[in-house]
Design a protein around this motif. Structure first.
Motif, short mmCIF file in Angstrom:
data_model
loop_
_atom_site.label_atom_id
_atom_site.label_comp_id
_atom_site.label_asym_id
_atom_site.label_seq_id
_atom_site.Cartn_x
_atom_site.Cartn_y
_atom_site.Cartn_z
N GLU A 26 -5.60 -1.27 5.74
CA GLU A 26 -6.36 -2.33 5.10
C GLU A 26 -6.43 -2.07 3.59
O GLU A 26 -6.63 -0.95 3.16
CB GLU A 26 -7.78 -2.42 5.69
CG GLU A 26 -7.78 -2.86 7.14
CD GLU A 26 -9.15 -3.27 7.67
OE1 GLU A 26 -10.11 -3.35 6.86
OE2 GLU A 26 -9.26 -3.52 8.87
N THR A 39 -7.90 -0.23 10.58
CA THR A 39 -9.01 -0.96 11.18
C THR A 39 -10.32 -0.82 10.42
O THR A 39 -11.35 -1.34 10.84
CB THR A 39 -9.26 -0.48 12.63
OG1 THR A 39 -9.46 0.95 12.59
CG2 THR A 39 -8.11 -0.82 13.54
N PHE A 40 -10.31 -0.10 9.31
CA PHE A 40 -11.55 0.10 8.56
C PHE A 40 -11.22 0.24 7.08
O PHE A 40 -10.14 0.68 6.73
CB PHE A 40 -12.28 1.36 9.06
CG PHE A 40 -13.69 1.49 8.57
CD1 PHE A 40 -14.69 0.65 9.08
CD2 PHE A 40 -14.04 2.42 7.60
CE1 PHE A 40 -16.01 0.76 8.62
CE2 PHE A 40 -15.36 2.53 7.15
CZ PHE A 40 -16.34 1.70 7.67
N TYR A 41 -12.16 -0.19 6.25
CA TYR A 41 -11.99 0.07 4.82
C TYR A 41 -13.32 0.51 4.24
O TYR A 41 -14.38 0.15 4.75
CB TYR A 41 -11.45 -1.15 4.06
CG TYR A 41 -12.51 -2.18 3.72
CD1 TYR A 41 -12.92 -3.12 4.64
CD2 TYR A 41 -13.12 -2.19 2.45
CE1 TYR A 41 -13.89 -4.05 4.33
CE2 TYR A 41 -14.09 -3.12 2.14
CZ TYR A 41 -14.48 -4.05 3.08
OH TYR A 41 -15.44 -4.97 2.77
N HIS A 60 -10.77 -7.86 1.31
CA HIS A 60 -10.06 -6.83 2.07
C HIS A 60 -9.12 -7.50 3.04
O HIS A 60 -9.21 -8.71 3.28
CB HIS A 60 -11.02 -5.85 2.76
CG HIS A 60 -11.66 -6.36 4.00
ND1 HIS A 60 -12.72 -7.22 4.00
CD2 HIS A 60 -11.41 -6.09 5.32
CE1 HIS A 60 -13.11 -7.47 5.25
NE2 HIS A 60 -12.32 -6.80 6.08
N SER A 61 -8.21 -6.72 3.58
CA SER A 61 -7.23 -7.30 4.48
C SER A 61 -7.48 -6.87 5.92
O SER A 61 -8.08 -5.82 6.18
CB SER A 61 -5.82 -6.89 4.06
OG SER A 61 -5.65 -5.49 4.18
N HIS A 62 -7.07 -7.74 6.82
CA HIS A 62 -6.95 -7.39 8.23
C HIS A 62 -5.46 -7.34 8.50
O HIS A 62 -4.74 -8.26 8.09
CB HIS A 62 -7.63 -8.43 9.12
CG HIS A 62 -9.13 -8.33 9.11
ND1 HIS A 62 -9.94 -9.27 9.69
CD2 HIS A 62 -9.95 -7.39 8.60
CE1 HIS A 62 -11.22 -8.91 9.54
NE2 HIS A 62 -11.25 -7.78 8.87
N ASP A 87 -17.67 -6.03 9.30
CA ASP A 87 -17.71 -6.66 7.98
C ASP A 87 -19.08 -7.29 7.73
O ASP A 87 -19.66 -7.17 6.65
CB ASP A 87 -16.65 -7.76 7.86
CG ASP A 87 -15.24 -7.22 7.91
OD1 ASP A 87 -15.04 -6.04 7.58
OD2 ASP A 87 -14.33 -8.00 8.28
#
Lengths: 91, 157
Positions: free
Chosen positions: B23, B51-53, B79-81, B92
């Motif tokens: 991400e 899967t996490f940022y 942020h990106s998925h 989120d």
């Protein structure tokens, strides 16, 4: 002299919109208690029911993240500067 | 509605492509009360995870100091998925703490290796997240903020 605490936007509802507040205490935990008597409700946003710092917030004493310095037991003194920032994170 | 200029939009998408399958995350800062995302600030995903940022805590402090000095706020938090749709996850929502920010989600789940090729698609969506409530909003991509504004001075040679 006192300890200046910088308040993030999301918690300013507790401080009448003020960006900074002042308090005193020998440890971060005592400082948070003191701030909470002046601005009720703020402690609940920072500290969990178990008495630990909430994982959603980062607290810095003079630029040092308190996670590495003893969390709520971190010693503070007059003239220190404390910054509270919500973590920017997600999944 | 989120109004964002083309160059910033492209920079966010490019960052998401680059960090895929992890991400990507960052902020676009803008003057307080302006609602204009002007200064693109890509951040390091300290979690380095698909899967996490999470912004590194030192980076986070420097970022907010810097914005404070410039009288800026985070107008966009992006942020990106990388495997799911561009919609805020439960995590989120639980972390969202900027009620005035536009939370931009980019999904690279169907992105190609190169921009503009067949099958290349990066979703770009924007949301408000206030008190745990997610509201999607329109995204208006403008070519430049300069259009529609009179220049302060015009010099004719």
């Amino acid at each position: 002299m006192a300890i200046e605490v910088r308040i993030p936007t999301i918690l300013r509802t507790h401080t009448g919109g003020n960006k900074t507040v002042e308090g005193s205490g020998a440890t971060l935990g005592a400082l948070v208690d003191d701030i909470d008597t002046q601005h009720p409700g703020i402690k609940g946003r920072l500290v969990t029911d178990e008495g630990k710092l909430h994982r959603f917030v980062n607290v810095y004493v003079n630029d040092e993240d308190v996670r590495f310095t003893g969390s709520l037991d971190t010693a503070v003194k007059d003239g220190d500067s404390v910054t509270i920032l919500p973590a920017v994170a997600g999944g | 509605m989120l109004r964002i200029d083309r160059a910033t939009y492209d920079a966010i998408v490019a960052h998401a492509r680059e960090d895929h399958p992890d991400e990507a995350c960052g902020v676009v800062a803008g003057p307080e009360d302006s609602d204009r995302p002007e200064r693109f600030i890509p951040m390091l995903n300290a979690a380095r995870s698909p899967t996490f940022y999470e912004f590194d805590s030192g980076d986070l402090l420097r970022l907010y100091r810097d914005m404070d000095d410039r009288d800026e706020v985070p107008v966009v938090v992006y942020h990106s998925h990388t495997a799911t749709e561009a919609y805020p996850s439960r995590t989120d929502i639980s972390y969202a703490s900027e009620p005035h920010a536009h939370y931009v989600l980019v999904s690279t789940r169907e992105h190609g290796t190169q921009t503009g090729l067949v099958g290349d698609e990066v979703e770009f969506r924007s949301f408000r997240i206030v008190d745990g409530v997610v509201t999607e909003e329109d995204v208006d991509v403008v070519e430049s903020y300069l259009f529609g504004h009179s220049p302060a001075t015009v010099v004719y040679d």
